[in-house]
Scaffold this motif. Structure first.
Motif, PDB file in Angstrom:
ATOM      1  N   ASP A  35     -48.345   7.907  -0.948  1.00  0.00           N
ATOM      2  CA  ASP A  35     -48.586   9.291  -0.563  1.00  0.00           C
ATOM      3  C   ASP A  35     -47.301  10.117  -0.466  1.00  0.00           C
ATOM      4  OD1 ASP A  35     -48.170   7.593   1.802  1.00  0.00           O
ATOM      5  OD2 ASP A  35     -48.434   9.441   2.948  1.00  0.00           O
ATOM      6  N   GLN A  36     -46.158   9.474  -0.483  1.00  0.00           N
ATOM      7  CA  GLN A  36     -44.880  10.187  -0.378  1.00  0.00           C
ATOM      8  C   GLN A  36     -44.269  10.352  -1.772  1.00  0.00           C
ATOM      9  OE1 GLN A  36     -42.555   7.918   2.387  1.00  0.00           O
ATOM     10  NE2 GLN A  36     -43.899   8.409   4.106  1.00  0.00           N
ATOM     11  N   GLU A  37     -44.300  11.588  -2.270  1.00  0.00           N
ATOM     12  CA  GLU A  37     -43.777  11.856  -3.619  1.00  0.00           C
ATOM     13  C   GLU A  37     -42.304  11.494  -3.742  1.00  0.00           C
ATOM     14  OE1 GLU A  37     -44.813  15.347  -5.915  1.00  0.00           O
ATOM     15  OE2 GLU A  37     -46.466  15.708  -4.512  1.00  0.00           O
ATOM     16  N   ASN A  38     -41.525  11.701  -2.681  1.00  0.00           N
ATOM     17  CA  ASN A  38     -40.098  11.354  -2.731  1.00  0.00           C
ATOM     18  C   ASN A  38     -39.903   9.854  -2.938  1.00  0.00           C
ATOM     19  OD1 ASN A  38     -39.258  13.981  -2.466  1.00  0.00           O
ATOM     20  ND2 ASN A  38     -38.960  13.851  -0.257  1.00  0.00           N
ATOM     21  N   SER A  39     -40.754   9.072  -2.340  1.00  0.00           N
ATOM     22  CA  SER A  39     -40.690   7.626  -2.504  1.00  0.00           C
ATOM     23  C   SER A  39     -40.979   7.245  -3.958  1.00  0.00           C
ATOM     24  CB  SER A  39     -41.688   6.953  -1.562  1.00  0.00           C
ATOM     25  OG  SER A  39     -41.654   5.565  -1.702  1.00  0.00           O
ATOM     26  N   ILE A  40     -41.977   7.883  -4.547  1.00  0.00           N
ATOM     27  CA  ILE A  40     -42.310   7.622  -5.951  1.00  0.00           C
ATOM     28  C   ILE A  40     -41.145   8.030  -6.853  1.00  0.00           C
ATOM     29  CG2 ILE A  40     -43.792   8.336  -7.883  1.00  0.00           C
ATOM     30  CD1 ILE A  40     -46.128   8.434  -5.923  1.00  0.00           C
ATOM     31  N   LYS A  83     -36.864   6.405 -10.414  1.00  0.00           N
ATOM     32  CA  LYS A  83     -35.465   6.482 -10.847  1.00  0.00           C
ATOM     33  C   LYS A  83     -34.846   5.083 -10.931  1.00  0.00           C
ATOM     34  CE  LYS A  83     -31.227   8.738  -9.783  1.00  0.00           C
ATOM     35  NZ  LYS A  83     -30.177   9.230  -9.541  1.00  0.00           N
ATOM     36  N   ILE A  84     -35.092   4.264  -9.923  1.00  0.00           N
ATOM     37  CA  ILE A  84     -34.569   2.888  -9.918  1.00  0.00           C
ATOM     38  C   ILE A  84     -35.123   2.119 -11.112  1.00  0.00           C
ATOM     39  CG2 ILE A  84     -34.637   0.673  -8.700  1.00  0.00           C
ATOM     40  CD1 ILE A  84     -34.560   2.344  -6.071  1.00  0.00           C
ATOM     41  N   ILE A  85     -36.427   2.218 -11.310  1.00  0.00           N
ATOM     42  CA  ILE A  85     -37.064   1.488 -12.415  1.00  0.00           C
ATOM     43  C   ILE A  85     -36.471   1.924 -13.755  1.00  0.00           C
ATOM     44  CG2 ILE A  85     -39.236   1.141 -13.691  1.00  0.00           C
ATOM     45  CD1 ILE A  85     -39.016  -0.455 -11.038  1.00  0.00           C
ATOM     46  N   SER A  86     -36.367   3.225 -13.977  1.00  0.00           N
ATOM     47  CA  SER A  86     -35.881   3.706 -15.284  1.00  0.00           C
ATOM     48  C   SER A  86     -34.406   3.398 -15.516  1.00  0.00           C
ATOM     49  CB  SER A  86     -36.147   5.207 -15.436  1.00  0.00           C
ATOM     50  OG  SER A  86     -35.366   5.946 -14.517  1.00  0.00           O
ATOM     51  N   GLU A  87     -33.603   3.370 -14.453  1.00  0.00           N
ATOM     52  CA  GLU A  87     -32.167   3.139 -14.617  1.00  0.00           C
ATOM     53  C   GLU A  87     -31.776   1.664 -14.631  1.00  0.00           C
ATOM     54  OE1 GLU A  87     -30.117   5.416 -11.624  1.00  0.00           O
ATOM     55  OE2 GLU A  87     -30.697   7.327 -12.533  1.00  0.00           O
ATOM     56  N   VAL A  88     -32.571   0.814 -13.993  1.00  0.00           N
ATOM     57  CA  VAL A  88     -32.162  -0.578 -13.819  1.00  0.00           C
ATOM     58  C   VAL A  88     -33.000  -1.555 -14.646  1.00  0.00           C
ATOM     59  CG1 VAL A  88     -31.818  -2.433 -12.130  1.00  0.00           C
ATOM     60  CG2 VAL A  88     -31.317  -0.066 -11.491  1.00  0.00           C
ATOM     61  N   PHE A  89     -34.275  -1.283 -14.804  1.00  0.00           N
ATOM     62  CA  PHE A  89     -35.178  -2.252 -15.433  1.00  0.00           C
ATOM     63  C   PHE A  89     -35.721  -1.704 -16.752  1.00  0.00           C
ATOM     64  CE2 PHE A  89     -35.321  -3.018 -10.859  1.00  0.00           C
ATOM     65  CZ  PHE A  89     -35.028  -4.367 -10.811  1.00  0.00           C
ATOM     66  N   GLU A  90     -35.050  -2.033 -17.828  1.00  0.00           N
ATOM     67  CA  GLU A  90     -35.465  -1.518 -19.128  1.00  0.00           C
ATOM     68  C   GLU A  90     -36.766  -2.148 -19.611  1.00  0.00           C
ATOM     69  OE1 GLU A  90     -32.827  -4.206 -22.183  1.00  0.00           O
ATOM     70  OE2 GLU A  90     -31.886  -2.456 -21.283  1.00  0.00           O
ATOM     71  N   ASN A  91     -37.158  -3.275 -19.036  1.00  0.00           N
ATOM     72  CA  ASN A  91     -38.390  -3.947 -19.464  1.00  0.00           C
ATOM     73  C   ASN A  91     -39.588  -3.597 -18.567  1.00  0.00           C
ATOM     74  OD1 ASN A  91     -37.376  -5.355 -17.234  1.00  0.00           O
ATOM     75  ND2 ASN A  91     -38.344  -7.257 -17.873  1.00  0.00           N
ATOM     76  N   VAL A  92     -39.438  -2.558 -17.728  1.00  0.00           N
ATOM     77  CA  VAL A  92     -40.513  -2.143 -16.824  1.00  0.00           C
ATOM     78  C   VAL A  92     -40.796  -0.665 -17.050  1.00  0.00           C
ATOM     79  CG1 VAL A  92     -41.238  -1.939 -14.417  1.00  0.00           C
ATOM     80  CG2 VAL A  92     -39.783  -3.853 -15.110  1.00  0.00           C
ATOM     81  N   GLN A  93     -42.087  -0.323 -17.055  1.00  0.00           N
ATOM     82  CA  GLN A  93     -42.482   1.063 -17.286  1.00  0.00           C
ATOM     83  C   GLN A  93     -43.545   1.474 -16.276  1.00  0.00           C
ATOM     84  OE1 GLN A  93     -44.424   1.582 -21.064  1.00  0.00           O
ATOM     85  NE2 GLN A  93     -44.623   3.784 -20.831  1.00  0.00           N
ATOM     86  N   ILE A  94     -43.320   2.590 -15.612  1.00  0.00           N
ATOM     87  CA  ILE A  94     -44.345   3.157 -14.733  1.00  0.00           C
ATOM     88  C   ILE A  94     -45.282   3.968 -15.618  1.00  0.00           C
ATOM     89  CG2 ILE A  94     -44.825   4.728 -12.819  1.00  0.00           C
ATOM     90  CD1 ILE A  94     -42.088   3.947 -11.647  1.00  0.00           C
ATOM     91  N   VAL A  95     -46.538   3.556 -15.693  1.00  0.00           N
ATOM     92  CA  VAL A  95     -47.491   4.216 -16.587  1.00  0.00           C
ATOM     93  C   VAL A  95     -48.314   5.286 -15.886  1.00  0.00           C
ATOM     94  CG1 VAL A  95     -47.642   2.319 -18.243  1.00  0.00           C
ATOM     95  CG2 VAL A  95     -49.199   2.362 -16.288  1.00  0.00           C
ATOM     96  N   PRO A 148     -36.999   0.484   1.759  1.00  0.00           N
ATOM     97  CA  PRO A 148     -36.666   0.664   0.347  1.00  0.00           C
ATOM     98  C   PRO A 148     -36.441  -0.687  -0.319  1.00  0.00           C
ATOM     99  CG  PRO A 148     -34.743   1.142   1.699  1.00  0.00           C
ATOM    100  CD  PRO A 148     -35.874   0.842   2.637  1.00  0.00           C
ATOM    101  N   ALA A 149     -36.960  -0.824  -1.505  1.00  0.00           N
ATOM    102  CA  ALA A 149     -36.880  -2.098  -2.230  1.00  0.00           C
ATOM    103  C   ALA A 149     -35.465  -2.319  -2.741  1.00  0.00           C
ATOM    104  CB  ALA A 149     -37.846  -2.085  -3.398  1.00  0.00           C
ATOM    105  N   SER A 150     -35.015  -3.545  -2.618  1.00  0.00           N
ATOM    106  CA  SER A 150     -33.710  -3.871  -3.173  1.00  0.00           C
ATOM    107  C   SER A 150     -33.875  -4.238  -4.650  1.00  0.00           C
ATOM    108  CB  SER A 150     -33.071  -5.037  -2.415  1.00  0.00           C
ATOM    109  OG  SER A 150     -33.717  -6.249  -2.741  1.00  0.00           O
ATOM    110  N   ILE A 151     -32.819  -4.063  -5.408  1.00  0.00           N
ATOM    111  CA  ILE A 151     -32.815  -4.431  -6.822  1.00  0.00           C
ATOM    112  C   ILE A 151     -33.120  -5.931  -6.951  1.00  0.00           C
ATOM    113  CG2 ILE A 151     -31.422  -4.556  -8.931  1.00  0.00           C
ATOM    114  CD1 ILE A 151     -32.032  -1.675  -8.023  1.00  0.00           C
ATOM    115  N   THR A 152     -32.551  -6.721  -6.036  1.00  0.00           N
ATOM    116  CA  THR A 152     -32.762  -8.174  -6.057  1.00  0.00           C
ATOM    117  C   THR A 152     -34.236  -8.512  -5.868  1.00  0.00           C
ATOM    118  OG1 THR A 152     -30.550  -8.535  -5.189  1.00  0.00           O
ATOM    119  CG2 THR A 152     -32.105 -10.364  -4.976  1.00  0.00           C
ATOM    120  N   ASP A 153     -34.890  -7.881  -4.878  1.00  0.00           N
ATOM    121  CA  ASP A 153     -36.311  -8.137  -4.634  1.00  0.00           C
ATOM    122  C   ASP A 153     -37.151  -7.766  -5.850  1.00  0.00           C
ATOM    123  OD1 ASP A 153     -35.829  -9.084  -2.089  1.00  0.00           O
ATOM    124  OD2 ASP A 153     -36.420  -7.222  -1.082  1.00  0.00           O
TER     125      ASP A 153
END
Length: 137
Positions: A13-18, A23-35, A106-111
């Motif tokens: 429900d928190q747009e800032n969280s999304i 941003k983390i997903i797009s910058e760090v995980f090239e094999n992950v896509q938010i659809v 907030p989720a860590s990159i490691t998690d």
């Protein structure tokens, strides 16, 4: 190595969280896509037949209904639910509801890296396991 992306849906429900998570997903995980993202559980219910993803990130505390209540209205057994919340106190309930994982914001990159690797390993096991059963008969 398979370059197929892990597709995820995020319900929070928190747009800032999304936005931060995206941003983390797009910058760090090239094999992950938010659809797809949702900020309302009621919108998720309206689109319940369109919830095609590998991992379904679900917040717990939201207006209108919480994440656990939402599971009653969507095909949860067909989804790999990752509870994605700011509260540790819901972990046991998440396990009882068949969660694939539970990540505290907030989720860590490691998690996240561990989660995505475990998902890929689990997916490979599901593909290989039927072949093993068939060859042993």
């Amino acid at each position: 190595m398979n370059s197929e992306k892990i597709k995820i849906i995020v319900v929070d429900d928190q747009e800032n969280s999304i936005k931060l998570f995206s941003k983390i997903i797009s910058e760090v995980f090239e094999n992950v896509q938010i659809v797809k993202t949702f900020t309302s559980p009621l919108d998720v219910i309206k689109h319940k037949n369109e919830l095609q993803c590998d991992l379904f990130f679900l917040d717990v505390e939201m207006p209108d209904m919480n994440g656990f209540e939402l599971l009653n209205f969507i095909p949860a057994k067909q989804l790999n639910i990752v509870f994605f919340t700011s509260f540790e106190k819901y972990a046991i309930e998440a396990i009882k509801n068949g969660a694939f994982d539970y990540i505290v914001k907030p989720a860590s990159i490691t998690d996240l890296n561990e989660l995505f690797n475990r998902f890929k390993d689990n997916k490979i096991e599901k593909i290989i396991a039927p072949e093993i059963v068939e060859t042993n008969n």
